[in-house]
Design a protein around this motif. Structure first.
Motif, PDB file in Angstrom:
ATOM      1  N   GLU A 119       0.824  -1.213   0.000  1.00  0.00           N
ATOM      2  CA  GLU A 119       0.000   0.000   0.000  1.00  0.00           C
ATOM      3  C   GLU A 119       0.850   1.253   0.000  1.00  0.00           C
ATOM      4  OE1 GLU A 119      -0.554  -2.513   2.014  1.00  0.00           O
ATOM      5  OE2 GLU A 119      -2.413  -3.301   1.156  1.00  0.00           O
ATOM      6  N   TYR A 120       2.075   1.146   0.479  1.00  0.00           N
ATOM      7  CA  TYR A 120       2.949   2.313   0.592  1.00  0.00           C
ATOM      8  C   TYR A 120       4.229   2.080  -0.160  1.00  0.00           C
ATOM      9  CZ  TYR A 120      -0.218   3.805   4.243  1.00  0.00           C
ATOM     10  OH  TYR A 120      -1.316   4.180   4.926  1.00  0.00           O
ATOM     11  N   ALA A 121       4.730   3.153  -0.741  1.00  0.00           N
ATOM     12  CA  ALA A 121       6.084   3.070  -1.308  1.00  0.00           C
ATOM     13  C   ALA A 121       7.036   3.439  -0.183  1.00  0.00           C
ATOM     14  CB  ALA A 121       6.224   4.071  -2.457  1.00  0.00           C
ATOM     15  N   ILE A 122       7.847   2.513   0.198  1.00  0.00           N
ATOM     16  CA  ILE A 122       8.799   2.789   1.284  1.00  0.00           C
ATOM     17  C   ILE A 122      10.189   2.494   0.738  1.00  0.00           C
ATOM     18  CG2 ILE A 122       9.495   2.215   3.645  1.00  0.00           C
ATOM     19  CD1 ILE A 122       6.598   1.158   4.036  1.00  0.00           C
ATOM     20  N   PHE A 123      10.967   3.553   0.715  1.00  0.00           N
ATOM     21  CA  PHE A 123      12.328   3.308   0.206  1.00  0.00           C
ATOM     22  C   PHE A 123      13.302   4.230   0.906  1.00  0.00           C
ATOM     23  CE2 PHE A 123      12.076   7.050  -2.572  1.00  0.00           C
ATOM     24  CZ  PHE A 123      10.702   7.164  -2.769  1.00  0.00           C
TER      25      PHE A 123
ATOM     26  N   TRP B 228      13.968  -0.208  -2.771  1.00  0.00           N
ATOM     27  CA  TRP B 228      12.695  -0.124  -3.556  1.00  0.00           C
ATOM     28  C   TRP B 228      11.780  -1.245  -3.116  1.00  0.00           C
ATOM     29  CZ3 TRP B 228      11.325   3.993  -5.760  1.00  0.00           C
ATOM     30  CH2 TRP B 228      10.313   4.045  -6.740  1.00  0.00           C
ATOM     31  N   ASN B 229      10.642  -0.969  -2.656  1.00  0.00           N
ATOM     32  CA  ASN B 229       9.755  -2.072  -2.209  1.00  0.00           C
ATOM     33  C   ASN B 229       8.591  -2.307  -3.191  1.00  0.00           C
ATOM     34  OD1 ASN B 229       8.076   0.073  -1.660  1.00  0.00           O
ATOM     35  ND2 ASN B 229       7.305  -0.788   0.268  1.00  0.00           N
ATOM     36  N   GLU B 230       7.724  -3.282  -2.846  1.00  0.00           N
ATOM     37  CA  GLU B 230       6.581  -3.642  -3.710  1.00  0.00           C
ATOM     38  C   GLU B 230       5.642  -2.443  -3.898  1.00  0.00           C
ATOM     39  OE1 GLU B 230       5.366  -6.345  -5.517  1.00  0.00           O
ATOM     40  OE2 GLU B 230       7.504  -6.890  -5.354  1.00  0.00           O
ATOM     41  N   GLY B 231       5.475  -1.790  -2.721  1.00  0.00           N
ATOM     42  CA  GLY B 231       4.557  -0.607  -2.761  1.00  0.00           C
ATOM     43  C   GLY B 231       5.071   0.448  -3.716  1.00  0.00           C
TER      44      GLY B 231
END
Lengths: 147, 664
Positions: free
Chosen positions: B42-46, B57-60
């Motif tokens: 649900e979130y882009a967390i990098f 780089w994550n799935e979000g």
């Protein structure tokens, strides 16, 4: 006298009294010597045109004046006047119509046909006598030259 | 309204630089963290380094920003910013703020791979080494585009809700009021605070029959929506009309979640409607009343027309479409025999073709035709009708029907014919009478002629011979003899005068008047001169004599007679005075001749104007008794009057009047 060629006055009157009185007046002024009295229109025409009873007469000899009663038996004065004025031999003859009344409806006819004079026969004898004698004188004297 | 920030640690709660986890945890479980973070969709967390280069780089991040790790790692975060933001230096500014504060949150448009935009909520969190030096930042990005859009929508709607003039309020499943907009305050008179969480029934107090309530509830249950007009009460108790729409929102279990009511005050509209309805009803009733009157009137007229006249109606081509009883009675045809035919069925053939053409030409042009027509009945009898044909005109101005109103005038026509006949007979009779009259006149004329001629001749003879006797034989007569002859002559002359007078009198009856304006002054002078060339003892006083129309020769006879009489009857007066005068009035001119002679007794006045009537003996005054009879006859012929006034021995005045205008 009836065949007298020297006729001066031709009186055409059916009433013998009127005729007598007229002639008497004319006599008084000496005009009746050469007068011939005829008793109606038929006789007058025969005389003027030398016919019948007057066959032997010369039609050339004509009266100097004609005194013509209007109302007469057989041929009336109007018819006589017409024939007089229609004929070359007679049309120059002076014609005086004599009548007893102004009532006459054919006064105008008379003038149209060329009557020379027109008189009402007055009842009063004096006037009548005067009228007749004056007429006779007038026409005889004034028309002396016509012939 | 701001969206909730459940997923992000509030900066107020955690201050930057102050670790929110056990310091040793990261070292020990960095692998665990890395795995946890990588799986979040649900979130882009990098992680980015101090300079802003992407390091994890994550799935979000992949789902939101569409980059594969290989495409973005070691790239600068400027790639996520719009060109405008980059130029404005937003990237560096954000990094600087995060560096400064240790924590920075912002929202804004960000760019996906390929260039599409999304609204992002972004959090920068500074990450420090154990020695306290800055390692980099963790960056959490959340795509809140939808949320943002809803937010805008909701704010817009809230705005609208507050601005609309419709009352908008919502209820929970048990009808308790949950919201109450500004218009609702105006419409119902309650402040929001007064009504919130109260049962709506207590507030709006809807006047509703049980059947109506059931109907609404049923419809709401089925369609989740109902609208209609209701009567409700305001806070002050006043009843008013609302148009209300109720919609139901349900939750995912299909249970009622909320009622949304939109109510509009339609009192004014309703009143206007009611008023216009009342007005319409009034007008309708008036119109109906008038219409009924008119209908009755028309029916009455039709009845009267049908009773009184022969009425037929034809179409534009003259084909009979209606006949009334009178038509049938007169024509002897039944309606069935004539409807569908034209009027030739009753044509009598009497009128020429021109007549019928003229009729048709008149009515085809839309003009009314009137005339009299002779028709033929079935049994052959002929009848006359006075006819009026009225074309009925359609909107194009062409006749579509003809109404013919006739009344029978057969009797009138018969009377007319009879009258014409009678007139002809009369004319014929007049002609005959005129002929008879003419004949009688002619006879009278010849009678007069005979009278004048034949009666005068013997008179002339009587007078003539009497005169001869007097002239030639007077010497043989004595005085008496002469006197007797004089009497004979006098009487004969008298008779001659009588004949003349009578003839003149009878002639007058037959003579036509020859009317012209008469100069009376001149005429009277002439008459006096004619009668009395020498005045002698007589004095004439001739006053002003107005002119007057008349037959001069006849009027002269009048003057001669009247003046002559005046002279005669004043002959025995010593100083006779004869006054003659006249006076013009509006309609008549009256003249008089006045003398101072013997006059007459008024009791014999009625005998004055009779033929042969005398008021004096002949030995007093001579006369035939015809003069005044003649005068009277002349005046009568002029439509005038004559009368006399006198006193025995004191003279007489004779008056006569003539019309000032004569049209004979």
């Amino acid at each position: 006298m009836r065949n007298n060629p020297e006729v001066e006055i031709l009186l055409v009157e059916d009433n013998m009294n009127d005729a007598e009185l007229t002639i008497r007046e004319l006599k008084k002024v000496n005009l009746a010597n050469k007068l011939i009295h005829l008793r109606d229109g038929a006789e007058a025409l025969d005389f003027l045109f030398a016919r019948g009873e007057f066959a032997g007469r010369s039609p050339v000899i004509v009266p100097k004046v004609i005194l013509l009663d209007i109302k007469m038996p057989r041929v009336d004065g109007i018819e006589v006047l017409r024939q007089i004025k229609n004929s070359e031999t007679t049309k120059h003859i002076p014609v005086v119509m004599m009548t007893s009344s102004k009532e006459q409806p054919d006064v105008m006819d008379c003038y149209r046909l060329g009557v020379n004079s027109y008189v009402v026969k007055p009842v009063e004898f004096e006037n009548f006598a005067r009228a007749v004698s004056e007429l006779g004188m007038f026409w005889l004297l004034l028309n002396e030259t016509v012939k | 309204m701001k969206p909730a920030k459940k997923n992000i640690p509030s900066p107020e709660v955690v201050s930057p630089g102050e670790p929110w986890y056990s310091p040793g945890l990261l070292q020990q479980h960095s692998e665990i963290f890395a795995l946890m973070v990588r799986g979040i969709k649900e979130y882009a967390i990098f992680f980015i380094d101090v300079n802003g280069y992407v390091k994890t780089w994550n799935e979000g991040a992949r789902a939101i920003k569409w980059y594969e790790p290989g495409e973005i790692l070691d790239n600068h975060i400027a790639a996520f910013y719009t060109k405008t933001d980059v130029e404005k230096g937003v990237v560096q500014a954000n990094l600087a703020k995060a560096r400064e504060r240790g924590y920075y949150e912002c929202e804004g448009w960000r760019v996906r791979k390929g260039g599409s935009l999304f609204w992002a909520n972004i959090t920068f969190t500074a990450i420090y080494e154990s020695d306290g030096s800055l390692l980099g930042f963790s960056k959490v990005t959340h795509d809140i585009t939808r949320q943002k859009r809803n937010e805008a929508k909701i704010s817009h709607q809230a705005n609208l809700i507050d601005k609309t003039s419709d009352a908008i309020y919502s209820l929970d499943a048990s009808h308790h009021i949950l919201s109450w907009n500004k218009a609702a305050q105006t419409v119902y008179g309650y402040e929001a605070a007064e009504v919130l969480l109260k049962p709506v029934e207590e507030i709006t107090r809807t006047e509703l029959s049980d059947t109506m309530r059931l109907e609404i509830n049923t419809e709401l249950k089925e369609k989740k929506f109902w609208n209609g007009e209701l009567q409700q009460r305001r806070k002050d108790g006043g009843l008013f009309w609302v148009f209300i729409s109720v919609s139901i929102s349900v939750d995912n279990k299909n249970e009622i979640d909320e009622f949304v009511c939109i109510a509009r005050d339609i009192t004014a509209q309703k009143r206007a409607e009611e008023e216009s309805m009342a007005m319409r009803k009034k007008i309708e009733s008036l119109v109906r009343e008038k219409l009924n009157e008119s209908i009755k009137e028309v029916a009455d007229y039709k009845y009267a027309l049908d009773k009184s006249s022969i009425v037929t109606m034809t179409d534009a081509n003259g084909i009979i479409i209606y006949v009334n009883d009178n038509f049938c009675a007169v024509s002897k045809y039944s309606p069935g025999e004539v409807i569908g035919k034209d009027h030739r069925i009753v044509n009598s053939g009497y009128h020429p073709a021109d007549f019928m053409h003229q009729l048709w030409n008149t009515i085809k042009r839309g003009n009314v035709w009137k005339g009299e027509i002779r028709n033929k009945a079935k049994d052959g009898t002929l009848y006359w009708v006075d006819t009026t044909i009225i074309p009925f005109i359609d909107e194009t101005g062409k006749p579509y029907q003809y109404l013919s109103i006739r009344s029978s005038i057969t009797e009138k026509k018969l009377a007319e014919t009879a009258l014409v006949l009678l007139n002809e007979q009369l004319e014929e009779r007049v002609k005959q009478r005129t002929k008879l009259l003419e004949e009688a006149n002619k006879e009278l004329e010849s009678f007069s002629y005979s009278v004048s001629h034949d009666l005068r001749a013997p008179l002339r003879a009587i007078i003539g011979y009497s005169k001869i006797v007097q002239e030639d034989y007077s010497a043989m007569l004595d005085d008496e003899g002469n006197r007797l002859f004089n009497e004979i002559v006098t009487n004969a002359k008298m008779m001659g005068q009588l004949i003349d007078d009578l003839l003149m009198f009878s002639r007058l009856g037959r003579k036509a008047l020859n009317i012209a304006e008469i100069d009376m002054q001149q005429l009277v002078q002439n008459c006096v001169q004619e009668l009395m060339p020498e005045r002698g003892k007589y004095m004439f006083d001739i006053k002003d004599l107005p002119p007057c129309p008349g037959d001069i020769s006849m009027v002269k006879q009048v003057w001669l007679n009247l003046i002559g009489n005046a002279v005669k009857y004043s002959s025995k007066t010593a100083h006779p005075v004869i006054t003659i005068g006249g006076k013009a009035e509006a309609r008549v001119v009256t003249y008089f001749v006045k003398d101072n002679g013997v006059g007459f007794d008024m009791k014999y006045a009625h005998k004055l104007f009779g033929v042969f009537q005398r008021l004096h003996r002949n030995d007093e005054f001579e006369g035939t008794g015809v003069g005044l009879a003649l005068v009277k006859r002349i005046i009568s012929k002029h439509l005038g009057n004559i009368w006399a006034e006198s006193e025995q021995g004191r003279g007489a005045t004779f008056y006569f009047s003539l019309p000032a205008k004569i049209s004979i």
